[in-house]
Scaffold this motif. Structure first.
Motif, PDB file in Angstrom:
ATOM      1  N   SER A  15      13.545   5.580  11.298  1.00 43.08           N
ATOM      2  CA  SER A  15      12.718   4.533  10.691  1.00 43.08           C
ATOM      3  C   SER A  15      13.266   4.215   9.308  1.00 43.08           C
ATOM      4  O   SER A  15      13.506   5.122   8.507  1.00 43.08           O
ATOM      5  CB  SER A  15      11.264   5.001  10.578  1.00 43.08           C
ATOM      6  OG  SER A  15      10.745   5.252  11.857  1.00 43.08           O
ATOM      7  N   ILE A  16      13.424   2.928   9.047  1.00 41.28           N
ATOM      8  CA  ILE A  16      14.007   2.487   7.779  1.00 41.28           C
ATOM      9  C   ILE A  16      13.097   1.433   7.161  1.00 41.28           C
ATOM     10  O   ILE A  16      12.796   0.421   7.786  1.00 41.28           O
ATOM     11  CB  ILE A  16      15.397   1.864   8.009  1.00 41.28           C
ATOM     12  CG1 ILE A  16      16.318   2.852   8.711  1.00 41.28           C
ATOM     13  CG2 ILE A  16      15.991   1.386   6.690  1.00 41.28           C
ATOM     14  CD1 ILE A  16      17.579   2.217   9.256  1.00 41.28           C
ATOM     15  N   CYS A  17      12.659   1.690   5.930  1.00 46.99           N
ATOM     16  CA  CYS A  17      11.880   0.700   5.193  1.00 46.99           C
ATOM     17  C   CYS A  17      12.464   0.600   3.792  1.00 46.99           C
ATOM     18  O   CYS A  17      12.579   1.605   3.092  1.00 46.99           O
ATOM     19  CB  CYS A  17      10.402   1.089   5.125  1.00 46.99           C
ATOM     20  SG  CYS A  17       9.427  -0.143   4.225  1.00 46.99           S
ATOM     21  N   ASP A  18      12.823  -0.601   3.426  1.00 45.12           N
ATOM     22  CA  ASP A  18      13.453  -0.825   2.126  1.00 45.12           C
ATOM     23  C   ASP A  18      12.466  -1.200   1.028  1.00 45.12           C
ATOM     24  O   ASP A  18      12.887  -1.563  -0.060  1.00 45.12           O
ATOM     25  CB  ASP A  18      14.515  -1.929   2.258  1.00 45.12           C
ATOM     26  CG  ASP A  18      15.684  -1.500   3.122  1.00 45.12           C
ATOM     27  OD1 ASP A  18      16.021  -0.307   3.110  1.00 45.12           O
ATOM     28  OD2 ASP A  18      16.251  -2.366   3.818  1.00 45.12           O
ATOM     29  N   ASP A  19      11.168  -1.129   1.317  1.00 47.87           N
ATOM     30  CA  ASP A  19      10.158  -1.520   0.333  1.00 47.87           C
ATOM     31  C   ASP A  19       9.388  -0.294  -0.152  1.00 47.87           C
ATOM     32  O   ASP A  19       8.422   0.126   0.488  1.00 47.87           O
ATOM     33  CB  ASP A  19       9.207  -2.542   0.950  1.00 47.87           C
ATOM     34  CG  ASP A  19       8.303  -3.191  -0.078  1.00 47.87           C
ATOM     35  OD1 ASP A  19       8.071  -2.599  -1.153  1.00 47.87           O
ATOM     36  OD2 ASP A  19       7.820  -4.306   0.204  1.00 47.87           O
ATOM     37  N   PRO A  20       9.788   0.284  -1.271  1.00 50.24           N
ATOM     38  CA  PRO A  20       9.108   1.479  -1.769  1.00 50.24           C
ATOM     39  C   PRO A  20       7.644   1.223  -2.139  1.00 50.24           C
ATOM     40  O   PRO A  20       6.819   2.129  -2.087  1.00 50.24           O
ATOM     41  CB  PRO A  20       9.928   1.907  -2.992  1.00 50.24           C
ATOM     42  CG  PRO A  20      10.736   0.715  -3.363  1.00 50.24           C
ATOM     43  CD  PRO A  20      10.893  -0.126  -2.138  1.00 50.24           C
ATOM     44  N   ALA A  21       7.317  -0.017  -2.474  1.00 48.21           N
ATOM     45  CA  ALA A  21       5.927  -0.334  -2.826  1.00 48.21           C
ATOM     46  C   ALA A  21       5.015  -0.166  -1.612  1.00 48.21           C
ATOM     47  O   ALA A  21       3.873   0.304  -1.748  1.00 48.21           O
ATOM     48  CB  ALA A  21       5.824  -1.754  -3.376  1.00 48.21           C
ATOM     49  N   LEU A  22       5.497  -0.520  -0.438  1.00 49.67           N
ATOM     50  CA  LEU A  22       4.684  -0.350   0.772  1.00 49.67           C
ATOM     51  C   LEU A  22       4.492   1.129   1.094  1.00 49.67           C
ATOM     52  O   LEU A  22       3.403   1.548   1.506  1.00 49.67           O
ATOM     53  CB  LEU A  22       5.325  -1.074   1.958  1.00 49.67           C
ATOM     54  CG  LEU A  22       5.338  -2.595   1.876  1.00 49.67           C
ATOM     55  CD1 LEU A  22       6.097  -3.188   3.059  1.00 49.67           C
ATOM     56  CD2 LEU A  22       3.923  -3.152   1.806  1.00 49.67           C
ATOM     57  N   LYS A  23       5.538   1.918   0.902  1.00 49.16           N
ATOM     58  CA  LYS A  23       5.425   3.368   1.122  1.00 49.16           C
ATOM     59  C   LYS A  23       4.423   3.965   0.136  1.00 49.16           C
ATOM     60  O   LYS A  23       3.576   4.780   0.506  1.00 49.16           O
ATOM     61  CB  LYS A  23       6.782   4.052   0.945  1.00 49.16           C
ATOM     62  CG  LYS A  23       7.795   3.687   1.997  1.00 49.16           C
ATOM     63  CD  LYS A  23       9.127   4.354   1.670  1.00 49.16           C
ATOM     64  CE  LYS A  23      10.227   3.904   2.582  1.00 49.16           C
ATOM     65  NZ  LYS A  23      11.511   4.538   2.251  1.00 49.16           N
ATOM     66  N   GLU A  28      -0.940   6.154  -1.629  1.00 50.26           N
ATOM     67  CA  GLU A  28      -2.103   5.984  -2.504  1.00 50.26           C
ATOM     68  C   GLU A  28      -3.380   5.772  -1.696  1.00 50.26           C
ATOM     69  O   GLU A  28      -4.440   6.321  -2.037  1.00 50.26           O
ATOM     70  CB  GLU A  28      -1.876   4.807  -3.453  1.00 50.26           C
ATOM     71  CG  GLU A  28      -0.805   5.082  -4.494  1.00 50.26           C
ATOM     72  CD  GLU A  28      -0.346   3.827  -5.217  1.00 50.26           C
ATOM     73  OE1 GLU A  28      -0.993   2.764  -5.085  1.00 50.26           O
ATOM     74  OE2 GLU A  28       0.677   3.915  -5.924  1.00 50.26           O
ATOM     75  N   SER A  29      -3.290   5.008  -0.618  1.00 50.55           N
ATOM     76  CA  SER A  29      -4.461   4.784   0.241  1.00 50.55           C
ATOM     77  C   SER A  29      -4.897   6.073   0.918  1.00 50.55           C
ATOM     78  O   SER A  29      -6.097   6.341   1.042  1.00 50.55           O
ATOM     79  CB  SER A  29      -4.150   3.721   1.300  1.00 50.55           C
ATOM     80  OG  SER A  29      -3.908   2.475   0.691  1.00 50.55           O
ATOM     81  N   ASP A  72      -5.526   1.729   6.853  1.00 48.21           N
ATOM     82  CA  ASP A  72      -5.066   1.044   8.070  1.00 48.21           C
ATOM     83  C   ASP A  72      -4.272  -0.215   7.707  1.00 48.21           C
ATOM     84  O   ASP A  72      -3.216  -0.480   8.292  1.00 48.21           O
ATOM     85  CB  ASP A  72      -6.244   0.669   8.975  1.00 48.21           C
ATOM     86  CG  ASP A  72      -6.875   1.873   9.656  1.00 48.21           C
ATOM     87  OD1 ASP A  72      -6.255   2.956   9.674  1.00 48.21           O
ATOM     88  OD2 ASP A  72      -8.012   1.715  10.159  1.00 48.21           O
ATOM     89  N   ASP A  73      -4.783  -0.982   6.747  1.00 46.16           N
ATOM     90  CA  ASP A  73      -4.095  -2.205   6.323  1.00 46.16           C
ATOM     91  C   ASP A  73      -2.728  -1.873   5.715  1.00 46.16           C
ATOM     92  O   ASP A  73      -1.722  -2.522   6.035  1.00 46.16           O
ATOM     93  CB  ASP A  73      -4.925  -2.982   5.303  1.00 46.16           C
ATOM     94  CG  ASP A  73      -6.176  -3.598   5.912  1.00 46.16           C
ATOM     95  OD1 ASP A  73      -6.269  -3.680   7.155  1.00 46.16           O
ATOM     96  OD2 ASP A  73      -7.078  -3.990   5.123  1.00 46.16           O
ATOM     97  N   ALA A  74      -2.690  -0.871   4.850  1.00 49.19           N
ATOM     98  CA  ALA A  74      -1.433  -0.474   4.205  1.00 49.19           C
ATOM     99  C   ALA A  74      -0.439   0.023   5.256  1.00 49.19           C
ATOM    100  O   ALA A  74       0.760  -0.299   5.186  1.00 49.19           O
ATOM    101  CB  ALA A  74      -1.688   0.601   3.152  1.00 49.19           C
ATOM    102  N   GLN A  75      -0.922   0.778   6.226  1.00 49.42           N
ATOM    103  CA  GLN A  75      -0.045   1.297   7.275  1.00 49.42           C
ATOM    104  C   GLN A  75       0.492   0.170   8.147  1.00 49.42           C
ATOM    105  O   GLN A  75       1.671   0.162   8.516  1.00 49.42           O
ATOM    106  CB  GLN A  75      -0.788   2.329   8.139  1.00 49.42           C
ATOM    107  CG  GLN A  75       0.117   3.049   9.132  1.00 49.42           C
ATOM    108  CD  GLN A  75       1.184   3.885   8.463  1.00 49.42           C
ATOM    109  OE1 GLN A  75       0.896   4.739   7.639  1.00 49.42           O
ATOM    110  NE2 GLN A  75       2.445   3.614   8.795  1.00 49.42           N
TER     111      GLN A  75
END
Length: 180
Positions: A15-23, A28-29, A72-75
């Protein structure tokens, strides 16, 4: 024998996500949800809620429900921004043929390498990578040229993660040999 023949080859996903803000938003949630549950648990004790009914009472508290919705929304946002590459182990004859097709150079063999470190990674990634459409049907996936392009373009750590995922799915033992 029927059950042994029915076993599926192992699969592993990178799994690759380039957006650290989403992680960070998911983390935080999750922390806010844990805090809301803890506070609701304390409130349930103060209000004299019976221990047997406490977890259900906590789960129904507005702060807990709101925190669960936020998580749930953040995920969902993180999932939408995450690329997933799935790799399936090769049957043993295919694995051995791939090794024969990419023998180490003399210098690599002298250092104990089992394969050519320049050509084998892209070939393995292409051979193991699989994609499925929305219905779950396997569709054509990454070519060796595609794999080499990613290995060359990505940062070293990401390229190593890509190759390692394809390698590990072929080298992970799923059997228990017992304590014997």
């Amino acid at each position: 024998m029927e059950r042994l023949r029915a076993r599926r080859l192992a699969e592993r996903t990178l799994s690759i996500c380039d957006d650290p803000a989403l992680k960070a938003a998911v983390t935080e949630s999750a922390l806010r949800l844990a805090r809301a549950r803890t506070e609701a648990g304390s409130a349930s004790i103060e209000q004299g809620i019976a221990e047997a009914a406490r977890s259900e009472w906590v789960a129904q508290q507005p702060e807990v429900l709101a925190a669960e919705g936020e998580l749930d929304d953040a995920q969902r946002e993180l999932d939408a921004a995450t690329l997933r590459l799935t790799f399936r182990a090769l049957p043993r004859p295919a694995w051995e043929q791939l090794l024969r097709d990419h023998p180490p150079t003399e210098a690599q063999a002298d250092t104990g390498m089992e394969y050519n470190v320049e050509t084998f990674p892209a070939a393995l990634i292409a051979a193991c990578h699989l994609e499925r459409d929305d219905a779950g049907t396997e569709v054509p996936s990454m070519s060796e040229t595609d794999a080499q392009e990613l290995l060359d373009a990505w940062a070293d750590a990401d390229a190593k993660a890509l190759f390692t995922t394809a390698l590990v799915v072929n080298q992970t033992l799923r059997a228990d040999l017992g304590k014997g």
